[in-house]
Design an enzyme around this catalytic site. Structure first.
Site: not given
Ligand SMILES: Cc1ncc(C[n+]2csc(CCOP(=O)(O)OP(=O)(O)O)c2C)c(N)n1
Ligand SMILES: [Mg+2]
Lengths: 186, 584
Positions: B52, B114-115, B164, B482
């Site tokens: 979803e 349920f749900q 529902k 990042m």
């Molecule tokens: C759902 C979610 N969890 C954690 C984060 C924190 N976060 C931001 S960038 C990142 C790393 C992303 O890694 P990747 O997709 O390999 O991209 P890169 O920075 O290596 O290009 C994380 C964990 C986020 N933005 N979204």
């Protein structure tokens, strides 16, 4: 450029009518919010306050227009001028909200709160409680040999003062409605 | 004339009457009657996603690419809770979504059936508005109202929870024309006195800058048109937030590039040093302003926004104009034209000279390599080889997202979809699917990081099922890049859990899904590999192995001002102090 002359309050809706939002002192404002009386509307307003970290000092709500399904929420809140402006803007953009009024800045208003105050005791204290209640124009709405329930209406400050005086006289329990407020005049 | 039908039929009829052609969804017990109604018609296409969350992001991509609201249908309980991330994402980025959730029958609500989940309670803070419909007679009007709320004013997601029994019961269908939209009617026309004030300031401005944002996209094509006219006629420099890329063409002469935390040197310094700032449908978000008390200290600021709560929230402005940016820009042009279209052109020319010296810094420059693919190089090549195409680009979240914003050029609005406000890893793949469903013939590329991509990779199955030839261009640095960059700069290079370990073999994964996998790790082979991806008639997973420890520059560290920007590796020593480290 900053010397550019700005016409303050150039329109009724202009944000120039805002007070200086940069002040960082705390102010208490009474807001009234007219809303659709639909399920969840109170939760929505309260959720806005808790979710964005705003204060609620007092909150009352009741339907005021049965046919039009409208309720009026009166909320007393404290924050910096910028936060107060944010609160109003956030309330105004909610879908079920018709109007938000800030009674604290929009001219004079009347504020009232009702409290039920239970005091227990006997002898001199009981007499003193009764005497004080007369000074405050509180009514006795229930009494037993060892207790009174007073009904008092007034500004929150008046109720605070009454409650403080009752404390040494056997104050048992307090129920307060929260503030209802309305602008003066036509 | 009112027509009798079941609640489930009403849902389908109301969607048709609202001009909906596509619904992204996933069935379950509490929405079976609606799925039954969908089965018995051919006007609305249902796209069966694999999760979803994927449905919500796909609908966001669809909405962003078409300007129409995206529609989602999911079941109660887990179906609804899985939709929460997408709702929050859409709320932050002002994307119109209409999400329909099934609910347990009204007589079971509150029984921990349920749900059962308190869907309207859970989604109240992450929707623009939501409704629980307890009466079939009210269902069609509520749906029409939901479309009105989602698309008017500042757009956003709305949710309708339909028990529902309400779907099974029969009631009166009301058409959109006969429905009341309620009293929700945000102001769209800007105050004319404030517009005149803006024009006066614009005429005198010596160091102007136009700061545009996602509001221009949301306002519609007319707003981009008006924006371009303003730029052309004033010769003012223009920058944009991440959300507004494409409203002014990247190839345009006055384009400064994106601003903000990873924006260009010239854009951020122009913001800092300007004397007149016209903010058009942007919201002074913390990624843009950096340190608030040092933000553009000497400028006269005008802010155009349809949402009054965006005004004076983070930055105090001199002229707040509440209204639709398209309408306000038209009015600005009209007033300015009536006054003879004057600008302080001499001063503006001198300002451009100053800006040229900042441009000459070439803040996006990077050190290329013959042996390893630099992520910036990969995107430069992707840009060069896809430029002429009818192209849409989505991204995941991370370094690759910022590099895509820096190195790919957008000529038009609705061509770039990225998760800005919420920064949702896992957005890009389903969003690219939604875009491709809306534009089957277009080239749709998701610029991804390997870690983000894994978060919703199940949607490759959906792409295969509906023959959506989306191209997944994964900049694989085997790192949560990042996060790793922040740990390098802020946490003494202690790379705590920021390595992508045990990655799948993406080429084999592609084969497992039945699509094409391509791997490239050599700069010399890159062009050919990209061309192979473009030539393939079907979904592609492109595993582009890139430099693992590349940092994304320029960067304004959290808590710093625009003129305290880090330009490259040499400038990072002790650049971020403890006060910056507590910020996100
Ligand atoms: C759902 C979610 N969890 C954690 C984060 C924190 N976060 C931001 S960038 C990142 C790393 C992303 O890694 P990747 O997709 O390999 O991209 P890169 O920075 O290596 O290009 C994380 C964990 C986020 N933005 N979204
Ligand atoms: Mg990565």
């Amino acid at each position: 450029m900053n010397a550019l002359a700005i016409k303050k309050g150039s329109s009724g809706k202009s944000a120039y009518n805002l007070r200086n939002p940069l002040g960082d002192h705390q102010e208490t404002h009474t807001l009234t919010v007219l809303v659709d009386n639909e399920a969840g509307v109170l939760a929505r307003v309260i959720g806005l306050f808790s979710g964005r970290g705003y204060n609620i000092d007092s909150l009352t709500v009741a339907e005021v227009d049965h046919l039009g399904h409208r309720s009026r929420i009166t909320v007393v809140t404290t924050g910096t001028p910028a936060v107060i402006e944010q609160i109003k803007a956030q309330l105004e953009r909610m879908v079920p909200v018709y109007a938000v009024n800030d009674l604290t800045v929009e001219g004079q208003s009347v504020e009232r709160e009702l409290a039920l105050v239970k005091v227990t005791g006997a002898g001199e204290k009981r007499v003193e409680a009764m005497r004080t209640s007369e000074v405050f124009r509180a009514r006795v709405v229930d009494s037993t040999l060892e207790s009174f329930v007073f009904e008092i209406t007034g500004t929150p400050e008046k109720i605070d003062a009454f409650v403080d005086l009752m404390r040494p006289l056997g104050l048992e329990e307090i129920a307060r409605t929260g503030v209802a407020a309305i602008a003066r005049g036509a | 004339m009112s027509r009798q039908m079941t609640g489930a039929q009403m849902v389908v009829q109301a969607l048709k009457d609202q001009g909906v052609d596509t619904v992204f969804g996933y069935p379950g017990g509490a929405v079976l009657p609606i799925y039954d109604a969908i089965f018995q018609q051919n006007d609305i296409r249902h796209i069966l996603v694999r999760h979803e969350q994927g449905a919500t992001h796909a609908a966001e991509g669809y909405a962003r690419a078409t300007g129409k609201p995206g529609v989602v249908l999911v079941t109660s309980g887990p179906g609804a809770t899985n939709a929460v991330t997408g709702l929050t994402d859409a709320l932050m980025d002002s994307i119109p979504l209409v999400v329909l959730t099934g609910q347990v029958p009204t007589f079971m609500i509150g029984n921990d059936a349920f749900q059962e989940a308190d869907t309207v309670g859970i989604t109240r803070p992450c929707t623009k508005h939501n409704w629980l419909v307890k009466d079939t007679d009210k269902l069609s009007e509520t749906i029409h109202q939901a479309f009105h709320v989602a698309t008017s004013g500042r757009p956003g997601p709305v949710l309708i929870d339909v028990p529902k029994d309400v779907q099974f019961a029969t009631g009166d269908y009301v058409t959109p024309e006969k429905s009341s939209t309620g009293h929700y009617a945000p102001r769209t026309k800007g105050d004319i006195d404030l517009i005149t004030l803006t024009v006066e300031a614009l005429e005198k401005a010596e160091r102007p800058v136009l700061y545009s944002g996602g509001g221009v996209v949301n306002s519609g094509l007319g707003a981009s048109q008006a924006l371009r006219e303003v730029v052309a006629a004033t010769n003012f420099p223009i920058t944009s937030t991440l959300m507004g890329l494409g409203c002014y063409p990247a190839s345009g002469d006055n384009w400064l590039g994106m601003l903000g935390m990873h924006g260009t040197y010239e854009a951020n310094l122009a913001m800092h040093d300007c004397d007149f700032m016209l903010c058009i449908g942007a919201r002074f978000d913390d990624r843009i302003t950096g340190r608030v008390d040092a933000f553009s200290p000497n400028s006269f600021k005008v802010h155009i926004d349809i949402d009054p709560s965006s005004i004076n929230k983070n930055i105090h402005v001199d002229v707040p104009i509440i209204g639709d940016v398209g309408s306000v820009l038209d009015d600005i042009l009209e007033v300015w034209t009536a006054r003879g279209r004057k600008t302080n052109s001499e001063a503006v020319a001198a300002w451009w000279k100053q800006i040229e010296t900042w441009r000459a810094v070439k803040s996006l420059a990077y050190k290329n390599s013959d042996s390893v693919i630099k992520p910036q190089y990969a995107l430069e090549r992707l840009e060069a080889l896809t430029k002429g195409h009818d192209r849409y680009v989505t991204t995941e979240v991370g370094q690759h997202q910022m590099w895509a914003a820096q190195f790919m050029g957008f000529e038009d609005p609705h061509r770039w979809m990225t998760s800005g406000g919420l920064g949702t890893m896992g957005y890009g793949l389903p969003a690219s699917l939604g875009v491709q469903i809306a534009h089957p013939e277009a080239l749709v590329i998701n610029v991804a990081g390997e870690a983000s991509w894994l978060m919703n990779m199940q949607e490759m199955g959906t792409a295969m099922q509906y023959r959506a030839p989306i191209k997944q261009f994964i900049l694989n640095n085997e790192r949560l890049g990042m996060v790793r960059q922040w740990q390098e700069l802020l946490h003494g290079e202690r790379y705590s859990s920021s390595w992508s370990e045990s990655l799948p073999d993406f080429v084999k994964l592609a084969e497992a899904f039945g699509c094409k996998g391509i791997r490239c790790d050599n700069p010399a082979d890159l062009d050919e590999a990209i061309l192979e991806m473009l030539a393939y008639d079907g979904p592609v997973i492109f595993d582009c192995l890139v430099e693992k420890h590349e940092n994304c520059f320029p960067m304004i560290p959290s808590g710093k001002a625009h003129n305290e920007m880090l330009l490259g590796e040499a400038s990072t020593q002790d650049a971020i102090d403890v006060s910056g480290a507590v910020l996100v």
